[in-house]
Each structure stands twice: as C-alpha cells, then as structure tokens.
Motif scaffolding. Structure first.
Motif, PDB file in Angstrom:
ATOM      1  N   ARG A   1      -1.854  -7.038 -12.854  1.00 30.05           N
ATOM      2  CA  ARG A   1      -2.896  -6.059 -13.488  1.00 30.05           C
ATOM      3  C   ARG A   1      -4.202  -6.321 -13.066  1.00 30.05           C
ATOM      4  NH1 ARG A   1       0.511  -6.386 -17.776  1.00 30.05           N
ATOM      5  NH2 ARG A   1      -1.000  -8.036 -18.942  1.00 30.05           N
ATOM      6  N   GLN A   2      -4.478  -7.562 -13.114  1.00 28.98           N
ATOM      7  CA  GLN A   2      -5.806  -7.900 -12.686  1.00 28.98           C
ATOM      8  C   GLN A   2      -6.303  -7.265 -11.492  1.00 28.98           C
ATOM      9  OE1 GLN A   2      -6.917 -12.112 -13.399  1.00 28.98           O
ATOM     10  NE2 GLN A   2      -9.139 -11.984 -12.591  1.00 28.98           N
ATOM     11  N   ILE A   3      -5.306  -7.830 -10.258  1.00 26.88           N
ATOM     12  CA  ILE A   3      -5.677  -7.329  -8.976  1.00 26.88           C
ATOM     13  C   ILE A   3      -5.631  -5.617  -8.983  1.00 26.88           C
ATOM     14  CG2 ILE A   3      -4.593  -7.269  -6.577  1.00 26.88           C
ATOM     15  CD1 ILE A   3      -3.250  -9.819  -7.481  1.00 26.88           C
ATOM     16  N   ALA A  17       8.747   5.350  -0.174  1.00 29.95           N
ATOM     17  CA  ALA A  17       8.627   4.215  -1.396  1.00 29.95           C
ATOM     18  C   ALA A  17       9.328   2.999  -0.768  1.00 29.95           C
ATOM     19  CB  ALA A  17       9.128   4.509  -2.567  1.00 29.95           C
ATOM     20  N   ALA A  18      10.630   3.208  -0.359  1.00 34.82           N
ATOM     21  CA  ALA A  18      11.576   1.943   0.359  1.00 34.82           C
ATOM     22  C   ALA A  18      10.913   1.276   1.537  1.00 34.82           C
ATOM     23  CB  ALA A  18      12.817   2.688   0.587  1.00 34.82           C
ATOM     24  N   ILE A  19      10.306   1.995   2.492  1.00 37.60           N
ATOM     25  CA  ILE A  19       9.601   1.679   3.749  1.00 37.60           C
ATOM     26  C   ILE A  19       8.404   0.823   3.236  1.00 37.60           C
ATOM     27  CG2 ILE A  19       8.316   2.328   5.657  1.00 37.60           C
ATOM     28  CD1 ILE A  19      10.162   4.553   6.025  1.00 37.60           C
ATOM     29  N   ASP A  20       7.710   1.224   1.904  1.00 34.60           N
ATOM     30  CA  ASP A  20       6.420   0.693   1.738  1.00 34.60           C
ATOM     31  C   ASP A  20       6.841  -0.678   1.356  1.00 34.60           C
ATOM     32  OD1 ASP A  20       4.324   2.318   2.574  1.00 34.60           O
ATOM     33  OD2 ASP A  20       4.074   3.104   0.484  1.00 34.60           O
ATOM     34  N   ALA A  21       8.012  -0.784   0.252  1.00 35.26           N
ATOM     35  CA  ALA A  21       8.354  -2.109  -0.220  1.00 35.26           C
ATOM     36  C   ALA A  21       8.904  -3.086   0.715  1.00 35.26           C
ATOM     37  CB  ALA A  21       9.579  -1.949  -1.201  1.00 35.26           C
ATOM     38  N   PHE A  51       4.852  -4.133  -7.263  1.00 36.65           N
ATOM     39  CA  PHE A  51       3.512  -4.719  -7.122  1.00 36.65           C
ATOM     40  C   PHE A  51       3.015  -4.158  -5.680  1.00 36.65           C
ATOM     41  CE2 PHE A  51       0.279  -7.470  -5.324  1.00 36.65           C
ATOM     42  CZ  PHE A  51      -0.860  -6.977  -6.299  1.00 36.65           C
ATOM     43  N   GLY A  52       3.654  -4.299  -4.684  1.00 35.82           N
ATOM     44  CA  GLY A  52       3.239  -4.271  -3.443  1.00 35.82           C
ATOM     45  C   GLY A  52       3.226  -2.720  -3.010  1.00 35.82           C
ATOM     46  N   VAL A 109       0.047 -14.231  -2.349  1.00 36.52           N
ATOM     47  CA  VAL A 109      -0.004 -12.816  -3.203  1.00 36.52           C
ATOM     48  C   VAL A 109       1.268 -12.589  -3.897  1.00 36.52           C
ATOM     49  CG1 VAL A 109      -1.661 -11.595  -1.357  1.00 36.52           C
ATOM     50  CG2 VAL A 109       0.746 -11.521  -1.230  1.00 36.52           C
ATOM     51  N   PRO A 110       1.207 -11.864  -5.145  1.00 38.30           N
ATOM     52  CA  PRO A 110       2.246 -11.629  -5.861  1.00 38.30           C
ATOM     53  C   PRO A 110       3.484 -11.155  -4.899  1.00 38.30           C
ATOM     54  CG  PRO A 110       0.470 -10.662  -6.919  1.00 38.30           C
ATOM     55  CD  PRO A 110      -0.123 -11.037  -5.616  1.00 38.30           C
TER      56      PRO A 110
END
Length: 315
Positions: A53-55, A29-33, A227-228, A221-222
């Motif tokens: 939320r829409q995305i 999770a840390a790497i993905d962030a 979110f990412g 992008v946000p």
C-alpha cells in the motif's frame, strides 16, 4: 520504419481482422501479471500488505505532483532541433536530411545500424547515409530519433531494483513503440504519435521502481502478482502526468492513460495493442509463454501475431 512499410503491413479496417480477440481486458491482466513476474525475477520478497500500500500510494500521490515526478528522471533531450524541424517538412530531400544527420557521428552510426538490422533486411549492406535514410523513410528516421532521445531516460544509472529492471523495461519500450506504430494505421492513429506513446508509457514505471527502492530492502520488490498488475496500471497514470508536464501532445498523454480501456481513442487502441504484443514477445523470448499459448493464439488476431513475429528481429 517507413510510413509505407507500416501502411503495407496494416490491416485495412475491421474486415481485415475478423478474428479480433473477444476479451482483451482479461488477457491484458494475465499478461501484465506474467510480465511483472518476469521483470521482478528472483528479486522479490513476501511483502506485508502495508508495504504494498505504501508503494502504490506513493505512486498515486506522485502522479498528482507531476513537476516533482519529472525531477526523478532526466528530461528528454531535444535531439538535433534543426533535423526534427526538417522532418516536419514533406518537401525536404534525402540529401538535406543526410547533411544534417552527418553532423552527429553517434547518430550516423545509429542510422546505419538501424538500416542494416534484421528488421529491415536489406538485400545488400547499406554503407552510405543517403541510402540508409532512404530505406528508413521519414517516419522511420523520426522514430529512430525518438528512441535515441528516450534511451538515457529509461536506461539511466540507477541503484537497487530499478537498476536491474531498467534494461528490461527499455527493451519493452522499444518493442512497444515499434508494435504500436505498426498497429496505428489499422485504427487510423498517427504512426509517430503511437511510437512516442510507446516510448513514454514506461517512464512512470521506472519512477515507480525508484519509489519502491525507498521502501523495500536489498533491491527487492513485492512478489505479489496482483500488486504488480496494480503497479503497472498506476505507473501509466504517472507516465501520463509526466508527459503532460513535458508538454507532450494531449492525445499522446491521454492515450497512455487510457490504453487499457476498451473504448479508448484510436491512438489509445494502437498503444494498448502494441503494449500487449511487446510484452508477449518478451515473455516468449524468456520462455515464460509458449508460441501456441492461448494468450497468443486467442488473445491476438492474425495481423497482431504477424507483428509479434516481426518483433523477434528487432535488436
């Protein structure tokens, strides 16, 4: 990369990797962030929760309609069907393969470039097709063909943020395919299927960025890392749906969806490890993570760290 090369590099069972990281989910999770932050770069904005939320809802809904999702990316071309059939024949000779490869000049150039790359490090320059194919081996040639076939799918002409992200995502796809194939023997997974999973898992992310471009302004992008992380997770489910629609092997599609699960099948484990190593390689090269960071030193075992170093020579 040849099967022999992968087998020689791979750890022999669990005893060869006593320093296996204790909590891969948390480090993942840390790497993905960090990875999302690197992909997004300066092209971000403080999006309201409803935009996020829409995305995410659009990605989830599209995963339930794989035929529509598949229309948003070009289908993988069947690259020289005769050659792919020959590669399934263990008795095919190097000369026969060379004759078939020689029919496509672009493919000839790709094979020679691969054989002379820093990854293979030949003692002397490889100048003939026969010598290049012999060096790559059948698995190496199959994986090269897969990468050539996937390249236009990921690096297609885009607009908005997807256009900015496409070459970065393709860089990850290539590195993930190689790393996953290196991890495969150690968990008794198929080398070529690990390569296919590594290439296929990012297709959903490109589609997700295309969906974000429909919602977000000015190719941004946000900015939220949370979110990412969620977007990356949902895009893997979308990749699985597209893979099944394209009639990929069921175990490859399942491995893409379950790559983040600790109890996943061997192929899912190889893909998860390859994905983590590829992301760390990109983050280190971009100066976002140090070589001695805990995500590297504690998050990877010794063999995985050697694979991380090997990816630095992958062009």
């Amino acid at each position: 990369m040849s099967s022999a090369d992968s087998q020689a590099d791979a750890p022999q069972g669990a005893a060869a990797a006593p320093d296996t990281p204790a909590d891969p989910a948390a480090s993942g999770a840390a790497i993905d962030a960090l990875y999302y932050g690197w992909l997004a770069g300066p092209a971000t904005f403080d999006a309201p929760p409803e935009t996020e939320r829409q995305i995410l809802d659009a990605v989830r809904q599209l995963a339930q309609n794989p035929s529509l999702a598949a229309e948003l990316v070009p289908r993988i071309p069947e690259l020289i069907p005769q050659l792919l059939r020959s590669l399934r024949d263990e008795n095919v000779t190097t000369g026969e393969l060379a004759t078939q490869v020689a029919q496509d000049l672009v493919l000839v150039a790709e094979v020679l470039r691969e054989a002379n790359s820093a990854y293979y490090r030949p003692m002397t320059p490889i100048k003939t097709l026969d010598a290049a194919i012999m060096l790559l081996g059948q698995n190496g040639l199959r994986m090269l063909l897969a990468r050539v076939a996937f390249r236009p799918v990921i690096r297609m002409h885009e607009t908005g943020f997807a256009r900015r992200a496409a070459p970065l995502v393709w860089n990850h796809s290539e590195k993930c395919a190689v790393a996953a194939s290196l991890m495969a023997p150690g968990v008794t997974a198929d080398i070529f299927e690990a390569c296919l999973g590594g290439l296929m898992q990012d297709v959903g992310l490109i589609v997700a960025f295309r969906l974000a471009d429909r919602v977000c302004p000015n190719g941004k992008v946000p900015a939220s890392r949370d979110f990412g992380v969620e977007l990356l997770a949902r895009s893997r489910v979308l990749s699985e749906a597209i893979a099944r629609h394209w009639e990929f092997p069921d175990n490859v599609a399942e491995a893409i969806a379950r790559a983040g699960e600790a109890d996943g099948a061997p192929l899912a484990q190889a893909l998860a490890q390859g994905d983590r190593i590829a992301k760390l390689r990109l983050l280190i090269d971009a100066g976002k993570v140090e070589e001695d960071d805990a995500l590297v030193m504690e998050g990877l075992n010794g063999f995985q760290r050697r694979c991380l170093g090997k990816l630095s020579s992958l062009e």
